[in-house]
Motif scaffolding. Structure first.
Motif, PDB file in Angstrom:
ATOM      1  N   GLY A 107      47.732  40.107  27.804  1.00  0.00           N
ATOM      2  CA  GLY A 107      49.109  40.466  28.102  1.00  0.00           C
ATOM      3  C   GLY A 107      49.296  41.412  29.268  1.00  0.00           C
ATOM      4  O   GLY A 107      50.373  42.000  29.431  1.00  0.00           O
ATOM      5  N   TYR A 108      48.266  41.569  30.096  1.00  0.00           N
ATOM      6  CA  TYR A 108      48.397  42.449  31.248  1.00  0.00           C
ATOM      7  C   TYR A 108      49.443  41.875  32.205  1.00  0.00           C
ATOM      8  O   TYR A 108      49.440  40.691  32.501  1.00  0.00           O
ATOM      9  N   THR A 109      50.337  42.714  32.665  1.00  0.00           N
ATOM     10  CA  THR A 109      51.353  42.303  33.629  1.00  0.00           C
ATOM     11  C   THR A 109      50.985  42.861  34.992  1.00  0.00           C
ATOM     12  O   THR A 109      50.876  44.081  35.165  1.00  0.00           O
ATOM     13  N   PHE A 110      50.780  41.972  35.949  1.00  0.00           N
ATOM     14  CA  PHE A 110      50.419  42.376  37.303  1.00  0.00           C
ATOM     15  C   PHE A 110      51.673  42.726  38.089  1.00  0.00           C
ATOM     16  O   PHE A 110      52.691  42.047  37.982  1.00  0.00           O
ATOM     17  N   THR A 111      51.562  43.778  38.884  1.00  0.00           N
ATOM     18  CA  THR A 111      52.658  44.081  39.808  1.00  0.00           C
ATOM     19  C   THR A 111      52.607  43.033  40.915  1.00  0.00           C
ATOM     20  O   THR A 111      51.591  42.340  41.096  1.00  0.00           O
ATOM     21  N   GLU A 112      53.682  42.934  41.673  1.00  0.00           N
ATOM     22  CA  GLU A 112      53.708  41.990  42.791  1.00  0.00           C
ATOM     23  C   GLU A 112      52.593  42.333  43.788  1.00  0.00           C
ATOM     24  O   GLU A 112      51.910  41.443  44.310  1.00  0.00           O
ATOM     25  N   GLU A 113      52.398  43.621  44.021  1.00  0.00           N
ATOM     26  CA  GLU A 113      51.352  44.066  44.956  1.00  0.00           C
ATOM     27  C   GLU A 113      49.957  43.665  44.445  1.00  0.00           C
ATOM     28  O   GLU A 113      49.123  43.182  45.221  1.00  0.00           O
ATOM     29  N   LEU A 119      45.397  37.355  45.072  1.00  0.00           N
ATOM     30  CA  LEU A 119      45.489  36.080  45.786  1.00  0.00           C
ATOM     31  C   LEU A 119      44.826  36.177  47.162  1.00  0.00           C
ATOM     32  O   LEU A 119      44.111  35.260  47.588  1.00  0.00           O
ATOM     33  N   ARG A 120      45.006  37.287  47.874  1.00  0.00           N
ATOM     34  CA  ARG A 120      44.380  37.478  49.176  1.00  0.00           C
ATOM     35  C   ARG A 120      42.860  37.465  49.055  1.00  0.00           C
ATOM     36  O   ARG A 120      42.163  36.823  49.838  1.00  0.00           O
ATOM     37  N   GLU A 146      37.895  47.206  39.133  1.00  0.00           N
ATOM     38  CA  GLU A 146      38.395  48.282  39.996  1.00  0.00           C
ATOM     39  C   GLU A 146      39.098  47.723  41.233  1.00  0.00           C
ATOM     40  O   GLU A 146      38.875  48.171  42.357  1.00  0.00           O
ATOM     41  N   GLY A 147      39.923  46.701  41.029  1.00  0.00           N
ATOM     42  CA  GLY A 147      40.710  46.126  42.111  1.00  0.00           C
ATOM     43  C   GLY A 147      39.974  45.133  42.984  1.00  0.00           C
ATOM     44  O   GLY A 147      40.550  44.517  43.867  1.00  0.00           O
ATOM     45  N   LYS A 148      38.691  44.951  42.755  1.00  0.00           N
ATOM     46  CA  LYS A 148      37.885  44.015  43.546  1.00  0.00           C
ATOM     47  C   LYS A 148      37.754  42.693  42.775  1.00  0.00           C
ATOM     48  O   LYS A 148      37.431  42.675  41.599  1.00  0.00           O
ATOM     49  N   VAL A 149      38.043  41.588  43.482  1.00  0.00           N
ATOM     50  CA  VAL A 149      37.959  40.251  42.900  1.00  0.00           C
ATOM     51  C   VAL A 149      36.648  39.609  43.297  1.00  0.00           C
ATOM     52  O   VAL A 149      36.230  39.685  44.444  1.00  0.00           O
ATOM     53  N   LYS A 150      35.984  38.977  42.318  1.00  0.00           N
ATOM     54  CA  LYS A 150      34.735  38.250  42.559  1.00  0.00           C
ATOM     55  C   LYS A 150      34.844  36.867  41.930  1.00  0.00           C
ATOM     56  O   LYS A 150      35.170  36.743  40.752  1.00  0.00           O
ATOM     57  N   LEU A 151      34.557  35.821  42.724  1.00  0.00           N
ATOM     58  CA  LEU A 151      34.464  34.471  42.179  1.00  0.00           C
ATOM     59  C   LEU A 151      33.066  34.277  41.615  1.00  0.00           C
ATOM     60  O   LEU A 151      32.084  34.647  42.247  1.00  0.00           O
TER      61      LEU A 151
END
Length: 153
Positions: A107-113, A119-120, A146-151
């Protein structure tokens, strides 16, 4: 990583197969350690009988070879692959965040930022693949720490 009598050693790596951090239809992932450098990493363990289909094994090997060559901060790095009579072991970067799937289910809601940044980073990862293609981009294969995305996968 704490040593225990259940630690399994493959070449310069050790891990406790009784403490998986993730499981799926094809294999199990555990925390591992490189005994020479003391670096913590992940090991994905595939039983040979589950990948004995030549088409799947070919895809797995092709994917490993592509991923080993990619240097992107948004793609999980593979360090080494070992094979025994019964298993294939893929040693990779350890990502201890949550998957996008888990965050959404919780249920985490992401801010637009946050959403735009995620996505970036996914776009940067896909662009770093060059002519290769990631055929499993889905929330369960996107780790956020910590804000870092990894595929992964």
């Amino acid at each position: 990583m704490q040593e225990s009598f259940l630690m399994k050693k493959i070449a310069e790596y050790a891990f406790d197969p009784s403490k998986p951090i993730a499981k799926d239809a094809f294999g199990t992932t555990c925390k591992a350690v490189n005994l020479q450098s003391n670096q913590e990493l992940a090991v994905r363990i595939f039983p040979i009988y589950k990948i004995s289909d030549s088409k799947f094994e070919e895809m797995l090997i092709r994917g490993i070879n592509i991923q080993k060559d990619i240097q992107s901060e948004n793609i999980v790095r593979i360090f080494d692959v070992k094979r025994t009579h019964n298993y294939v072991y893929i040693f990779s970067e350890l990502c201890e965040g949550e998957t996008l799937e888990k965050k959404i289910k919780n249920g985490y809601t992401f801010t637009e930022e946050e959403a735009c940044d995620i996505l970036r980073q996914i776009t940067d990862a896909v662009l770093s693949l060059g002519n290769a293609m990631h055929r499993h981009i889905k929330p369960e294969n996107i780790v956020i720490s910590e804000g870092k995305v990894k595929l992964t996968d």
